[in-house]
Structure formats: structure tokens, C-alpha cells
Design a protein around this motif. Structure first.
Motif, short mmCIF file in Angstrom:
data_model
loop_
_atom_site.label_atom_id
_atom_site.label_comp_id
_atom_site.label_asym_id
_atom_site.label_seq_id
_atom_site.Cartn_x
_atom_site.Cartn_y
_atom_site.Cartn_z
N THR A 45 0.96 -1.17 0.01
CA THR A 45 -0.10 0.04 0.07
C THR A 45 0.86 1.37 0.10
OG1 THR A 45 -0.16 0.02 2.33
CG2 THR A 45 -1.74 -1.10 1.42
N VAL A 46 0.22 2.23 -0.57
CA VAL A 46 1.12 3.45 -0.69
C VAL A 46 0.17 4.60 -0.32
CG1 VAL A 46 2.59 2.70 -2.33
CG2 VAL A 46 0.72 3.76 -3.20
N SER A 47 0.77 5.76 0.27
CA SER A 47 -0.06 6.77 0.59
C SER A 47 -0.74 7.85 -0.52
CB SER A 47 0.75 7.67 1.52
OG SER A 47 1.93 8.32 0.91
N SER A 48 -0.19 7.70 -1.71
CA SER A 48 -0.30 8.33 -2.70
C SER A 48 0.30 7.52 -4.11
CB SER A 48 -0.30 9.76 -2.68
OG SER A 48 1.20 10.00 -2.77
N PRO A 49 -0.29 8.07 -5.08
CA PRO A 49 0.28 7.58 -6.54
C PRO A 49 1.60 8.31 -6.83
CG PRO A 49 -1.62 8.44 -6.87
CD PRO A 49 -1.81 8.59 -5.54
N ARG A 50 2.13 9.34 -5.89
CA ARG A 50 3.23 9.89 -6.40
C ARG A 50 4.34 9.14 -6.85
NH1 ARG A 50 4.21 15.40 -3.78
NH2 ARG A 50 6.12 14.47 -3.33
N LYS A 113 -9.21 0.92 4.28
CA LYS A 113 -9.92 1.69 5.37
C LYS A 113 -8.90 2.89 5.74
CE LYS A 113 -12.52 -2.33 6.92
NZ LYS A 113 -12.53 -3.28 7.87
N LYS A 114 -7.54 2.78 5.74
CA LYS A 114 -6.87 3.69 6.21
C LYS A 114 -6.48 4.82 5.25
CE LYS A 114 -4.76 0.76 9.77
NZ LYS A 114 -3.58 0.29 10.48
N ASP A 115 -7.18 4.95 4.26
CA ASP A 115 -6.95 5.78 3.27
C ASP A 115 -5.69 5.71 2.47
OD1 ASP A 115 -8.39 7.81 1.93
OD2 ASP A 115 -7.53 9.47 2.96
N ARG A 116 -5.38 4.55 2.03
CA ARG A 116 -4.21 4.45 1.23
C ARG A 116 -4.46 3.57 0.25
NH1 ARG A 116 0.86 4.91 3.79
NH2 ARG A 116 1.78 2.87 2.78
N TYR A 117 -3.59 3.60 -0.88
CA TYR A 117 -3.71 3.00 -2.29
C TYR A 117 -3.26 1.50 -2.33
CZ TYR A 117 -5.37 7.62 -4.08
OH TYR A 117 -5.85 8.80 -4.18
N ARG A 118 -3.86 0.70 -2.89
CA ARG A 118 -3.20 -0.71 -3.07
C ARG A 118 -2.48 -0.56 -4.15
NH1 ARG A 118 -5.64 -4.03 0.42
NH2 ARG A 118 -7.70 -3.59 0.97
N LEU A 119 -1.07 -1.05 -4.01
CA LEU A 119 -0.23 -1.13 -5.10
C LEU A 119 0.17 -2.57 -5.69
CD1 LEU A 119 2.18 0.12 -7.06
CD2 LEU A 119 3.73 -0.15 -5.28
N LYS A 120 -0.08 -2.86 -7.02
CA LYS A 120 0.49 -4.16 -7.42
C LYS A 120 1.21 -3.93 -8.67
CE LYS A 120 -1.89 -8.67 -9.26
NZ LYS A 120 -2.95 -9.09 -9.44
N ALA A 121 2.46 -4.61 -8.38
CA ALA A 121 3.56 -4.58 -9.43
C ALA A 121 4.09 -5.61 -9.66
CB ALA A 121 4.38 -3.21 -9.02
#
Length: 125
Positions: A45-50, A113-121
Motif C-alpha cells: 500500500t502507498v499513501s499516494s500514487p506519487r 480503510k486507512k485511506d491508502r492506495y493498493r499497489l500491485k506491481a
């Protein structure tokens, strides 16, 4: 094929590499030959897609160190050098981090739920 013709022409345009003498010969791979890439899947998970947040997650370093890696010009996105840490990463981007590897971003999707984005790479192995 054109490059092969050029390299195999007479006189050979490439006779030395550094101090070593080289001889080129033609090669045709079998018809069953295929390039098989191996990947290792990364889920995080990442806080933003930056870019700095994604780099931090992909190579397991702090966000501040990831920002330094980006600013120093060690990161390319889709084969173009990117030095802005706030660059927005999207699904389908190829991120190459010199010294760490090459990654394909499959998705940056739904928030947790914690307002983070799911990252799949995927990382090239």
C-alpha cells in the motif's frame, strides 16, 4: 536483418572492441525460441500514487531516500527520465530504478480503510 547484413559485410565494420579483436558470425534462433521474462509480484500500500511514494514501496527504502533517488535522476518512467517526486504513476507504467531494477505497475487502485492506495506491481527477476 539490416543490421546483421551490415555487421557481417566485408570488410567487417567491427573488428575490435577495446583492445580485443573480435570476429562476428551469423546466428538464427530456432523457430521455437521465445523470450521468457520472469517476474516477482509486489503487493503493498502507498499513501499516494506519487513517484517518490511508489519508489519507496518498490525498493523498500524511506520516502525521503526515495525522493533523493528520484531527484538524482536514477528513475525513468516509461523509458523517460523523471526527476519530479510528485509525478503521478498510473497502471501500465514501467518504472526503472538504476541500481534496484525494473518494475511494471499493474495497478494502483481502491483505497483501504486507512485511506491508502493498493499497489500491485511486478519486478523483472
Amino acid at each position: 536483418e539490416k543490421i546483421a547484413e551490415f555487421l557481417l559485410s566485408s570488410p567487417p565494420p567491427l573488428a575490435r572492441v577495446g583492445r580485443d579483436t573480435v570476429k562476428l558470425i551469423g546466428f538464427t534462433p530456432d523457430e521455437n525460441f521465445s523470450v521468457a521474462h520472469e517476474f516477482r509480484e509486489i503487493l503493498d500500500t502507498v499513501s499516494s500514487p506519487r513517484l517518490d511514494a511508489v519508489v519507496s514501496s518498490l525498493v523498500c527504502v524511506s520516502r525521503e531516500k526515495a525522493k533523493g533517488i528520484v531527484i538524482s535522476g536514477l528513475v525513468t518512467v516509461d523509458h523517460i527520465e523523471e526527476i519530479r517526486p510528485d509525478f503521478q504513476i498510473e497502471a501500465g507504467n514501467t518504472v526503472t530504478i538504476r541500481g534496484y531494477g525494473k518494475f511494471i505497475i499493474d495497478s494502483i487502485s481502491e483505497k483501504t480503510k486507512k485511506d491508502r492506495y493498493r499497489l500491485k506491481a511486478k519486478k523483472y527477476v
